[in-house]
Motif scaffolding. Structure first.
Motif, PDB file in Angstrom:
ATOM      1  N   LYS A 102       7.373  14.609  33.093  1.00  0.00           N
ATOM      2  CA  LYS A 102       6.933  14.831  31.719  1.00  0.00           C
ATOM      3  C   LYS A 102       8.145  14.809  30.781  1.00  0.00           C
ATOM      4  CE  LYS A 102       4.469  18.121  28.812  1.00  0.00           C
ATOM      5  NZ  LYS A 102       5.449  18.695  27.926  1.00  0.00           N
ATOM      6  N   GLN A 103       8.012  14.056  29.729  1.00  0.00           N
ATOM      7  CA  GLN A 103       9.070  13.982  28.725  1.00  0.00           C
ATOM      8  C   GLN A 103       9.057  15.269  27.903  1.00  0.00           C
ATOM      9  OE1 GLN A 103      11.341  11.528  28.360  1.00  0.00           O
ATOM     10  NE2 GLN A 103      10.465  10.651  30.197  1.00  0.00           N
ATOM     11  N   PRO A 104      10.217  15.821  27.618  1.00  0.00           N
ATOM     12  CA  PRO A 104      10.241  17.040  26.808  1.00  0.00           C
ATOM     13  C   PRO A 104       9.775  16.736  25.379  1.00  0.00           C
ATOM     14  CG  PRO A 104      12.463  16.223  27.190  1.00  0.00           C
ATOM     15  CD  PRO A 104      11.544  15.379  28.014  1.00  0.00           C
ATOM     16  N   ASP A 105       9.220  17.743  24.744  1.00  0.00           N
ATOM     17  CA  ASP A 105       8.816  17.592  23.347  1.00  0.00           C
ATOM     18  C   ASP A 105      10.055  17.330  22.505  1.00  0.00           C
ATOM     19  OD1 ASP A 105       6.122  18.085  23.871  1.00  0.00           O
ATOM     20  OD2 ASP A 105       6.401  20.262  23.742  1.00  0.00           O
ATOM     21  N   CYS A 107      12.705  17.700  19.517  1.00  0.00           N
ATOM     22  CA  CYS A 107      13.157  18.855  18.745  1.00  0.00           C
ATOM     23  C   CYS A 107      12.604  18.753  17.327  1.00  0.00           C
ATOM     24  CB  CYS A 107      14.684  18.924  18.727  1.00  0.00           C
ATOM     25  SG  CYS A 107      15.325  19.640  20.242  1.00  0.00           S
ATOM     26  N   THR A 109      10.080  21.052  16.389  1.00  0.00           N
ATOM     27  CA  THR A 109       8.732  21.619  16.403  1.00  0.00           C
ATOM     28  C   THR A 109       8.826  23.076  16.831  1.00  0.00           C
ATOM     29  OG1 THR A 109       8.311  21.083  18.719  1.00  0.00           O
ATOM     30  CG2 THR A 109       7.742  19.388  17.089  1.00  0.00           C
ATOM     31  N   ALA A 111       7.014  24.338  19.086  1.00  0.00           N
ATOM     32  CA  ALA A 111       6.916  24.345  20.557  1.00  0.00           C
ATOM     33  C   ALA A 111       8.293  24.250  21.191  1.00  0.00           C
ATOM     34  CB  ALA A 111       6.032  23.190  21.031  1.00  0.00           C
ATOM     35  N   THR A 112       9.130  23.351  20.703  1.00  0.00           N
ATOM     36  CA  THR A 112      10.470  23.232  21.296  1.00  0.00           C
ATOM     37  C   THR A 112      11.340  24.419  20.917  1.00  0.00           C
ATOM     38  OG1 THR A 112      11.129  21.769  19.490  1.00  0.00           O
ATOM     39  CG2 THR A 112      10.507  20.727  21.563  1.00  0.00           C
ATOM     40  N   GLN A 115      10.491  26.775  23.534  1.00  0.00           N
ATOM     41  CA  GLN A 115      11.033  26.299  24.814  1.00  0.00           C
ATOM     42  C   GLN A 115      12.521  26.620  24.907  1.00  0.00           C
ATOM     43  OE1 GLN A 115      10.040  22.139  25.085  1.00  0.00           O
ATOM     44  NE2 GLN A 115       7.877  22.546  25.474  1.00  0.00           N
ATOM     45  N   CYS A 127      14.747  22.675  15.122  1.00  0.00           N
ATOM     46  CA  CYS A 127      13.788  23.619  15.699  1.00  0.00           C
ATOM     47  C   CYS A 127      13.756  24.905  14.892  1.00  0.00           C
ATOM     48  CB  CYS A 127      14.117  23.902  17.159  1.00  0.00           C
ATOM     49  SG  CYS A 127      13.777  22.505  18.252  1.00  0.00           S
TER      50      CYS A 127
END
Length: 145
Positions: A102-105, A107, A109, A111-112, A115, A127
């Motif tokens: 899975k590709q990371p989200d 930066c 957002t 969500a990141t 993370q 972020c």
């Protein structure tokens, strides 16, 4: 000088070293095919497997042979694991591989931002800005709410 195939030394097969191949266990050979609900037989078989010098090779062979098959086609104690344990391991390993692919989200957002926080990583400006904007949006919504 040529050698006929039957005169060449053969590589030792892991099955020859397997504990289940020991003649002492001939009377209990069915234990390796016990139903998972028969705790006594499963415990006996897995205990013997636990001390087997070929356990890793046996488990690798089982994984290779059972690849692409459903749980209903898996049976017996192999590599010290029941069919249900091997099925659960197969699912867990597949999930790990999927997460690794899975590709990371990207930066920038919220969500990141979280993370980064969970991983103990430094927060980058994008972020931080996304998190600040989200916090501002929440504050505005609660004031108007």
């Amino acid at each position: 000088m040529s050698y006929a195939p039957d005169t060449l030394p053969r590589a030792e097969d892991w099955r020859d070293r397997a504990a289940c191949a020991d003649p002492r266990y001939l009377p209990i050979r069915d234990f390796w095919f016990a139903d998972d609900s028969d705790c006594s037989q499963v415990r006996t078989a897995t205990t013997i497997c636990g001390h087997c010098p070929a356990r890793d090779a046996c488990l690798a062979a089982a994984s290779e042979e059972e690849a692409g098959r459903g749980q209903q086609s898996m049976f017996g104690i192999r590599g010290g694991l029941t069919s249900k344990q091997r099925w659960n391991r197969k699912k867990r390993d597949a999930a790990k591989r999927a997460r690794a692919r899975k590709q990371p989200d990207p930066c920038g957002t919220t969500a990141t931002y979280y993370q980064h926080l969970m991983a103990g990583e430094p927060i980058d400006a994008a972020c931080q800005a996304a998190s600040d904007a989200y916090e501002q949006q929440l504050a505005t919504a609660s004031q108007n709410g």
